[in-house]
Design a protein around this motif. Sequence first.
Motif, short mmCIF file in Angstrom:
data_model
loop_
_atom_site.label_atom_id
_atom_site.label_comp_id
_atom_site.label_asym_id
_atom_site.label_seq_id
_atom_site.Cartn_x
_atom_site.Cartn_y
_atom_site.Cartn_z
N PRO A 129 -9.25 -4.66 4.82
CA PRO A 129 -8.39 -3.93 3.88
C PRO A 129 -7.63 -2.80 4.57
CG PRO A 129 -10.64 -4.11 3.03
CD PRO A 129 -10.68 -4.56 4.45
N VAL A 130 -6.51 -2.40 3.98
CA VAL A 130 -5.71 -1.30 4.54
C VAL A 130 -5.63 -0.18 3.51
CG1 VAL A 130 -4.36 -2.71 6.13
CG2 VAL A 130 -3.59 -2.45 3.77
N LYS A 131 -5.45 1.04 3.98
CA LYS A 131 -5.35 2.20 3.10
C LYS A 131 -3.92 2.37 2.59
CE LYS A 131 -9.16 5.32 4.27
NZ LYS A 131 -10.04 4.43 3.53
N GLY A 132 -3.81 2.97 1.42
CA GLY A 132 -2.49 3.24 0.86
C GLY A 132 -1.59 3.97 1.83
N LYS A 133 -2.17 4.90 2.58
CA LYS A 133 -1.37 5.68 3.53
C LYS A 133 -0.76 4.76 4.59
CE LYS A 133 -1.49 9.82 6.42
NZ LYS A 133 -0.05 9.90 6.17
N GLN A 134 -1.52 3.75 5.03
CA GLN A 134 -0.98 2.82 6.04
C GLN A 134 0.16 1.97 5.46
OE1 GLN A 134 -5.05 1.24 6.79
NE2 GLN A 134 -4.49 1.34 8.95
N ILE A 135 0.00 1.59 4.19
CA ILE A 135 1.06 0.80 3.54
C ILE A 135 2.32 1.67 3.41
CG2 ILE A 135 1.69 -0.61 1.54
CD1 ILE A 135 -1.31 -0.85 0.93
N GLN A 136 2.10 2.94 3.08
CA GLN A 136 3.25 3.85 2.95
C GLN A 136 3.98 3.99 4.28
OE1 GLN A 136 2.50 8.05 2.41
NE2 GLN A 136 4.40 8.32 1.29
N SER A 176 8.10 5.44 -1.86
CA SER A 176 7.22 5.82 -2.97
C SER A 176 7.47 4.95 -4.19
CB SER A 176 7.45 7.28 -3.37
OG SER A 176 7.20 8.13 -2.30
N GLN A 177 8.75 4.66 -4.44
CA GLN A 177 9.10 3.83 -5.60
C GLN A 177 8.49 2.43 -5.45
OE1 GLN A 177 10.34 4.02 -8.59
NE2 GLN A 177 10.25 1.81 -8.77
N LEU A 178 8.60 1.83 -4.25
CA LEU A 178 8.05 0.49 -4.03
C LEU A 178 6.53 0.51 -4.07
CD1 LEU A 178 10.45 -0.84 -1.22
CD2 LEU A 178 10.68 -1.06 -3.69
N LEU A 179 5.94 1.59 -3.54
CA LEU A 179 4.48 1.71 -3.55
C LEU A 179 3.91 1.90 -4.95
CD1 LEU A 179 4.30 1.77 -0.44
CD2 LEU A 179 2.71 3.66 -0.68
N SER A 180 4.74 2.43 -5.86
CA SER A 180 4.24 2.66 -7.22
C SER A 180 3.96 1.33 -7.92
CB SER A 180 5.26 3.47 -8.03
OG SER A 180 6.42 2.68 -8.29
N THR A 198 -6.88 4.96 -1.19
CA THR A 198 -7.43 3.72 -1.75
C THR A 198 -7.35 2.58 -0.73
OG1 THR A 198 -6.72 4.41 -3.95
CG2 THR A 198 -7.24 2.09 -3.69
N ASN A 199 -8.37 1.72 -0.71
CA ASN A 199 -8.34 0.53 0.14
C ASN A 199 -7.73 -0.64 -0.64
OD1 ASN A 199 -9.43 1.32 2.64
ND2 ASN A 199 -11.45 1.45 1.70
N PHE A 200 -6.80 -1.34 -0.03
CA PHE A 200 -6.17 -2.50 -0.66
C PHE A 200 -6.46 -3.73 0.18
CE2 PHE A 200 -3.75 1.19 -1.99
CZ PHE A 200 -3.53 0.96 -3.34
N ASP A 201 -6.97 -4.78 -0.46
CA ASP A 201 -7.25 -5.98 0.32
C ASP A 201 -6.04 -6.91 0.33
OD1 ASP A 201 -7.25 -7.49 -1.99
OD2 ASP A 201 -9.43 -7.40 -2.23
#
Length: 473
Positions: A129-136, A176-180, A198-201
């Motif tokens: 899984p990856v963290k929200g911060k990494q996705i951002q 931020s808009q896409l991450l929402s 948050t962890n996202f799988d």
Amino acid sequence: KMGNAESNAYRNHLSRFLPEEQSDIDGVFDTLSGSSGSAGAKDGKATKKTVTLAALQARQSHTREPLPEQMTLRLYNGMKSIDLPGKSSGLGEQIAKEQFVIFMSNLLKGNADEKITIIMRMISKTEGPVKGKQIQEFTEDLIMSVVHVLSYRKELKGWNLENTRDSASGVKALASQLLSELKLADGTKPVGPQLMETNFDQSVIEDWVYRVPQISVFLSVVIRQGLHVLHSLPDQTTDIVNLVPACKGIKGRGLVSLFDIPSIIYINSHLPAELQHKWRLLFSSGVHGESFSQLCGHIVNKGPCIVVLKDLDGYIFGGFASHSWEVKPQFQGDNRCFLFSVFPSLAVYTYTGYNDHYMYLNHGQQTMPNGLGMGGQHGYFGLWIDSDYGKGHSKAKPRCTTYNSPQLSAKEDFTLDVMEVWAVGDLPESEATKGKKSILDVDPEAQALLEMIGKSRRSEGLREPVEEDDGDD
């Protein structure tokens, strides 16, 4: 052609590309792997050629870099993530031809399911899984790379980094808009600091890529324009054709638009498809003056348009009007209208079905409110600019009834700082002819006669310049 080394999977991926696309991909791979691409190298030995991270980076720094360094690294990690059948995974640091082709096939032609493993590796080098911060960080890199590469390749169609707002805050706002849109398996959407931790799988991110088309479109732009592969060949994907609309009417005016490149891309994607190819500046308070009658004079009967303004606190927001503005005491427009915010956050607010108070424009009436409004009701608009130019309001306790938008300005009653109006799509037929004709146009003989006796056309200087041809450089 390549003997037994060529796997079925590889052949299947290759078959997705037209012959001219295949040769384009071959050419890019040959350049990256440093081979001459001569006929002799194209047979059995071809499979042995590989691409290294150094070669990708060198390709980038060959001239000024088409892609930021961190995006080059992410693309490399994506290519490396492709496991070849019958080979030990993680083939070391080099990218084989098969990996390169499968990478191109999955990201440019694949569905969310095919893209996801590559995207996961582009977000993080490690599995799991990856963290929200990494996705951002990935999303911001992606958007920044799109702006950078389109600017580098001169594909901004008349916009540029000088005539638009600084893109740095726009990159963050669009990310931020896409991450929402990220939803956990139970349907909840984490926000703010919670989202970052948050962890996202993989399945959650696959769902996100499927629902947020911009991610795939932006990746496609970065690969096509950044690596310069399949960038000019006609393709089934029309979604990148009108990614950025052509810009008319700003050239040579020394103006800086309230929009930045990421917000132009985002707002444009919410317009009706037939209006996404062109924006034309109709009114700017900096050019045409701060007067409500000037505003009306420039926007009435000009077809669908986008109104955008900045209040004295620096908030930037506006609305899309789906019909020509008309001065009349009734509401106008239809359910394609929307309100939006550009700064401090980027968002589009579409109609709720609660009422049909889409757009309103009135001037010089005793009994009805005079001004320009969108959504809500008289005295309580989602967006209102008073005919006493300079004053406005955005009322929404808690939301605007028509568009479900929050308060868009910093203060409910705001003071206007700058305003722009952009016509979108082609000029309505009636206007296209009306705007350009004088009595001399209608009677070419009268005009020819005048020219023969050396009299110039006096009325020529009084017309608004027709700025159809600028911005095409």
